[in-house]
Write a protein that holds these residues in place. Structure first.
Motif, PDB file in Angstrom:
ATOM      1  N   GLY A 203       0.679  -1.363   0.046  1.00 12.58           N
ATOM      2  CA  GLY A 203      -0.054   0.074  -0.021  1.00 12.58           C
ATOM      3  C   GLY A 203       0.721   1.219  -0.031  1.00 12.58           C
ATOM      4  N   GLU A 204       0.472   2.354  -0.752  1.00  9.06           N
ATOM      5  CA  GLU A 204       1.422   3.596  -1.109  1.00  9.06           C
ATOM      6  C   GLU A 204       0.395   4.823  -0.691  1.00  9.06           C
ATOM      7  N   ILE A 205       0.977   5.854  -0.140  1.00 15.31           N
ATOM      8  CA  ILE A 205       0.528   7.195   0.039  1.00 15.31           C
ATOM      9  C   ILE A 205       1.269   7.921  -0.978  1.00 15.31           C
ATOM     10  N   ASP A 206       0.650   8.819  -1.732  1.00 17.46           N
ATOM     11  CA  ASP A 206       1.057   9.974  -2.688  1.00 17.46           C
ATOM     12  C   ASP A 206       0.421  11.216  -1.926  1.00 17.46           C
ATOM     13  N   PRO A 207       1.588  11.964  -1.051  1.00 15.75           N
ATOM     14  CA  PRO A 207       0.855  13.251  -0.295  1.00 15.75           C
ATOM     15  C   PRO A 207       1.007  14.353  -1.659  1.00 15.75           C
ATOM     16  N   ASP A 208      -0.051  15.361  -1.427  1.00 12.58           N
ATOM     17  CA  ASP A 208       0.194  16.583  -2.325  1.00 12.58           C
ATOM     18  C   ASP A 208       1.598  17.297  -1.692  1.00 12.58           C
ATOM     19  N   GLY A 209       2.254  17.350  -2.765  1.00  8.99           N
ATOM     20  CA  GLY A 209       3.272  18.264  -2.285  1.00  8.99           C
ATOM     21  C   GLY A 209       4.797  17.509  -1.696  1.00  8.99           C
ATOM     22  N   GLY A 210       4.524  16.182  -1.643  1.00  9.36           N
ATOM     23  CA  GLY A 210       5.596  15.323  -0.777  1.00  9.36           C
ATOM     24  C   GLY A 210       5.870  14.021  -1.777  1.00  9.36           C
ATOM     25  N   SER A 211       6.770  13.317  -1.366  1.00  8.47           N
ATOM     26  CA  SER A 211       7.207  11.991  -1.655  1.00  8.47           C
ATOM     27  C   SER A 211       6.440  10.801  -1.606  1.00  8.47           C
ATOM     28  N   LYS A 212       6.086   9.925  -2.599  1.00  7.25           N
ATOM     29  CA  LYS A 212       5.354   8.771  -2.262  1.00  7.25           C
ATOM     30  C   LYS A 212       6.084   8.071  -1.358  1.00  7.25           C
ATOM     31  N   PHE A 213       5.181   7.165  -0.433  1.00  9.19           N
ATOM     32  CA  PHE A 213       5.853   6.372   0.707  1.00  9.19           C
ATOM     33  C   PHE A 213       4.689   5.043   0.856  1.00  9.19           C
ATOM     34  N   SER A 214       5.414   4.170   1.152  1.00 12.47           N
ATOM     35  CA  SER A 214       4.991   2.695   1.449  1.00 12.47           C
ATOM     36  C   SER A 214       4.221   2.567   2.858  1.00 12.47           C
ATOM     37  N   VAL A 215       3.029   2.111   3.174  1.00 10.85           N
ATOM     38  CA  VAL A 215       2.434   2.306   4.271  1.00 10.85           C
ATOM     39  C   VAL A 215       2.374   0.478   4.678  1.00 10.85           C
ATOM     40  N   SER A 216       2.537  -0.222   3.751  1.00 10.55           N
ATOM     41  CA  SER A 216       2.605  -1.533   4.070  1.00 10.55           C
ATOM     42  C   SER A 216       3.509  -2.315   2.727  1.00 10.55           C
ATOM     43  N   ASP A 217       4.229  -3.107   2.978  1.00 12.57           N
ATOM     44  CA  ASP A 217       4.758  -4.161   1.756  1.00 12.57           C
ATOM     45  C   ASP A 217       5.510  -5.210   2.373  1.00 12.57           C
ATOM     46  N   TYR A 218       4.702  -6.438   2.193  1.00 12.61           N
ATOM     47  CA  TYR A 218       5.342  -7.574   2.697  1.00 12.61           C
ATOM     48  C   TYR A 218       4.513  -8.806   1.820  1.00 12.61           C
ATOM     49  N   ALA A 219       5.372  -9.715   2.248  1.00 13.42           N
ATOM     50  CA  ALA A 219       5.007 -11.157   1.877  1.00 13.42           C
ATOM     51  C   ALA A 219       4.847 -12.193   2.914  1.00 13.42           C
ATOM     52  N   GLU A 220       3.936 -13.155   2.840  1.00 13.13           N
ATOM     53  CA  GLU A 220       3.714 -13.893   3.949  1.00 13.13           C
ATOM     54  C   GLU A 220       3.620 -15.407   3.451  1.00 13.13           C
ATOM     55  N   LEU A 221       3.924 -16.187   4.366  1.00 18.13           N
ATOM     56  CA  LEU A 221       3.797 -17.650   4.104  1.00 18.13           C
ATOM     57  C   LEU A 221       3.348 -18.349   5.336  1.00 18.13           C
ATOM     58  N   THR A 222       2.375 -18.969   5.326  1.00 18.75           N
ATOM     59  CA  THR A 222       1.588 -19.634   6.543  1.00 18.75           C
ATOM     60  C   THR A 222       1.076 -20.991   6.410  1.00 18.75           C
ATOM     61  N   GLY A 223       1.239 -21.842   7.404  1.00 15.44           N
ATOM     62  CA  GLY A 223       1.012 -23.469   7.245  1.00 15.44           C
ATOM     63  C   GLY A 223      -0.326 -23.465   8.610  1.00 15.44           C
ATOM     64  N   ILE A 224      -1.134 -24.049   8.149  1.00 19.59           N
ATOM     65  CA  ILE A 224      -2.252 -24.232   9.028  1.00 19.59           C
ATOM     66  C   ILE A 224      -2.565 -25.707   9.117  1.00 19.59           C
ATOM     67  N   TYR A 225      -2.857 -26.199  10.445  1.00 24.72           N
ATOM     68  CA  TYR A 225      -3.243 -27.621  10.427  1.00 24.72           C
ATOM     69  C   TYR A 225      -4.680 -27.385  11.393  1.00 24.72           C
ATOM     70  N   TYR A 226      -5.869 -28.031  10.712  1.00 28.24           N
ATOM     71  CA  TYR A 226      -6.955 -28.225  11.549  1.00 28.24           C
ATOM     72  C   TYR A 226      -7.240 -29.411  12.158  1.00 28.24           C
ATOM     73  N   PHE A 227      -7.182 -29.316  13.521  1.00 24.27           N
ATOM     74  CA  PHE A 227      -7.584 -30.593  14.072  1.00 24.27           C
ATOM     75  C   PHE A 227      -8.832 -31.225  13.990  1.00 24.27           C
ATOM     76  N   ASN A 228      -9.981 -30.242  13.851  1.00 23.41           N
ATOM     77  CA  ASN A 228     -11.112 -30.367  13.693  1.00 23.41           C
ATOM     78  C   ASN A 228     -11.686 -29.219  13.209  1.00 23.41           C
ATOM     79  N   SER A 229     -13.092 -28.895  13.155  1.00 25.94           N
ATOM     80  CA  SER A 229     -13.709 -27.717  12.419  1.00 25.94           C
ATOM     81  C   SER A 229     -13.467 -26.814  13.582  1.00 25.94           C
ATOM     82  N   ALA A 230     -13.356 -26.875  14.917  1.00 26.59           N
ATOM     83  CA  ALA A 230     -13.522 -25.936  15.899  1.00 26.59           C
ATOM     84  C   ALA A 230     -11.772 -25.247  16.315  1.00 26.59           C
ATOM     85  N   ILE A 231     -10.819 -26.208  16.237  1.00 32.02           N
ATOM     86  CA  ILE A 231      -9.536 -25.850  16.643  1.00 32.02           C
ATOM     87  C   ILE A 231      -8.363 -26.001  15.606  1.00 32.02           C
ATOM     88  N   ARG A 232      -7.644 -25.007  15.383  1.00 28.00           N
ATOM     89  CA  ARG A 232      -6.407 -25.102  14.462  1.00 28.00           C
ATOM     90  C   ARG A 232      -5.088 -24.636  15.079  1.00 28.00           C
TER      91      ARG A 232
END
Length: 343
Positions: free
Chosen positions: A274-303
């Motif tokens: 995500g980027e902000i481009d302010p009037d009269g200023g320089s563009k900057f990032s408010v977010s810039d990331y990648a994620e990797l997740t592993g999830i194990y579902y024991f059942n429908s209620a708990i993971r």
């Protein structure tokens, strides 16, 4: 899916924050359901927002509790109500307590067929677009945070939701502010094709009195489902001063890909910038990331899950990233371990 089943699904979603919410009372056409979650979330190596972690773990655990009510008025008309609150951990000391529950939702409404009108603290209409990619475990869903009228859990909201042709979800919301010249509105629609592809568009706008810039936001989204595969992509751009002072343009993109194997293990990859481009200023990032997740579902209620966040915010990226708001430094990566129980 037939219209009657869809209408029931919409009403259930409105009055239940958990798919596992249990009905605890039902008499004479009036019912009450209880749901929620208890979730341990511990960040290691660095905090989720990129700050340096001074100790061993940053505890972001939370507990949510919700109540949903439904009453049959006539054969075709129902009354609904929903409340949800969240309590987090006071992380300043090992024995410190947090006695406060934060209100998330509180609204009541009427539902008939595939149509619902509700009043109170609830999500703006465009949130259904941001939710197309809002499944990353740490900081997803930034698309809904740029302007007030496009955010979730907004006060003084009057919402309409409807489902048509067994495929089209339409939502509209009015933000009726108690302050002068601060009203807003939002409109959105998602069409789900027979081949599993969903296409969504949304627009939100609100006035801002005083020094804040008026907010305007366009959102677009795509998602695709096939067996255990889910893909979601959202993009937003507009104008607003909620995330940074002054007159600003903004744009943001978010992607998520998930695959759930038959052994109940799920892999999730995500990217956000995500980027902000302010009037009269320089563009900057408010977010810039990648994620990797592993999830194990024991059942429908708990993971259980583990997430590694590759944070790309840099100390020299337009608006300098500062540790604790003081020292310029590249953002830290983080490792989150979690255990979540839904009820």
């Amino acid at each position: 899916m037939k219209m009657a089943a869809i209408a029931t699904a919409i009403t259930t979603a409105l009055v239940s924050g958990s798919a596992l919410a249990a009905e605890v009372y039902n008499s004479d056409g009036t019912s009450l359901s209880v749901g929620g979650r208890a979730e341990f979330r511990g960040d290691f190596q660095g905090t989720a927002d990129g700050n340096e972690l001074g100790g061993t773990m940053d505890n972001k655990s939370r507990f949510r509790l919700n109540l949903g009510g439904e009453t049959q008025i006539t054969n075709d008309l129902k009354g609904i109500a929903f409340y949800e609150a969240e309590q987090t951990v006071n992380n300043s000391g090992s024995n410190d307590q947090n006695p406060t529950f934060k209100q998330r939702y509180m609204y009541a409404g009427l539902a008939t067929g595939g149509n619902t009108v509700s009043f109170g603290k609830q999500d703006a209409a465009t949130v259904q677009i941001s939710q197309m990619s809002d499944t990353i475990s740490t900081h997803s869903g930034i698309q809904k945070t740029y302007i007030e009228a496009g955010d979730e859990q907004i006060n003084n909201a009057i919402n309409y939701a409807g489902y048509f042709m067994d495929a089209l979800s339409v939502k509209a919301s009015l933000l009726a502010s108690n302050e002068a010249n601060q009203d807003g509105y939002a409109l959105s629609a998602i069409y789900n094709t027979p081949i599993g592809l969903g296409v969504g568009l949304g627009y939100a706008a609100n006035d801002n009195a005083g020094t804040k810039q008026d907010g305007k936001q366009f959102l677009g989204g795509l998602n695709y489902r096939l067996d255990g595969l889910y893909l979601g992509l959202t993009y937003t751009q507009g104008e607003g001063s909620k995330k940074a002072a002054g007159n600003n343009d903004f744009n943001s993109i978010e992607f998520v890909g998930q695959y759930r194997f038959q052994n109940n293990f799920e892999v999730v990859v995500g990217y956000q910038k995500g980027e902000i481009d302010p009037d009269g200023g320089s563009k900057f990032s408010v977010s810039d990331y990648a994620e990797l997740t592993g999830i194990y579902y024991f059942n429908s209620a708990i993971r259980a899950y583990a997430t590694y966040k590759f944070n790309n915010l840099k100390a020299d990226d337009g608006q300098t990233f500062k540790v604790d708001g003081v020292t310029p430094q590249d953002a830290d990566n983080s490792l989150r371990l979690g255990l979540r129980y839904d009820f």
